[in-house]
Design an enzyme around this catalytic site. Structure first.
Site, PDB file in Angstrom:
ATOM      1  CG  ASP A 112      35.733  38.511  33.136  1.00  0.00           C
ATOM      2  OD1 ASP A 112      34.003  38.590  32.774  1.00  0.00           O
ATOM      3  OD2 ASP A 112      36.608  38.747  33.602  1.00  0.00           O
ATOM      4  CG  ASP A 138      31.630  42.593  31.815  1.00  0.00           C
ATOM      5  OD1 ASP A 138      31.656  42.715  33.222  1.00  0.00           O
ATOM      6  OD2 ASP A 138      33.098  41.593  31.778  1.00  0.00           O
TER       7      ASP A 138
END
Length: 180
Positions: free
Chosen positions: A126, A140
């Site tokens: 991330d 995402d």
């Protein structure tokens, strides 16, 4: 004329190709962004105002849920979900409009990118950080946006191209007969 099938793509084939091309493009963009983030953000972060580029890893799924489960189980479950989404998109594509096909490709691309990333080292990379929301990645964003677009498309009332006919202009319904 020979018995060969035409090389011209059918509408169904073009629809499915749109979904697959979108998915492949999105997965490639996300995986490249993850690689760049790991290379450039290892010991630093970049403040872009509303969002910061900051490296983080998620060994669970959404919001780190299941982070204590075996990696193989998480990979298998998320891969199965991605395959189910692909099957749905494959069957739906010939009947979907272009917006829904692009949104379906976004969902598939995001799901595949996260599965591939997790399969490499047991965690998802991330790099997008807001300070008020858990750190996330482009995959995402594509997943959530694609699902929202599809949900909105399916929630809207059906639009018909034919205007309703006044009762007096409708053809008469034939009377039922008792003949076999």
């Amino acid at each position: 004329m020979t018995g060969r099938p035409s090389k011209t793509a059918t509408p169904a084939r073009r629809s499915r190709a749109t979904v697959l091309l979108t998915a492949a493009t999105i997965a490639a963009i996300d995986l490249a962004a993850k690689a760049a983030s790991e290379a450039r953000l290892a010991d630093s972060s970049v403040d872009l105002g509303l969002i910061q580029l900051q490296l983080a890893y998620n060994s669970g799924v959404a919001f780190s849920m299941g982070d204590r489960l075996p990696v193989g189980m998480i990979v298998a479950i998320t891969a199965a979900i991605a395959v189910a989404i692909m099957v749905y998109a494959w069957r739906r594509a010939p009947h979907a409009g272009w917006v829904e096909r692009i949104a379906g490709g976004a969902v598939i691309g995001g799901a595949l990118a996260n599965v591939v990333d997790r399969a490499r080292d047991g965690r998802v990379t991330d790099y997008l950080h807001t300070g008020w929301w858990p750190t996330f990645n482009l995959a995402d964003t594509f997943l959530v946006t694609g699902f929202i677009v599809i949900a909105l498309l399916h929630a809207r009332p059906e639009r018909t191209t034919d205007a309703p006919q006044p009762v007096e202009d409708r053809p008469a319904t034939p009377a039922p007969t008792n003949e076999p």
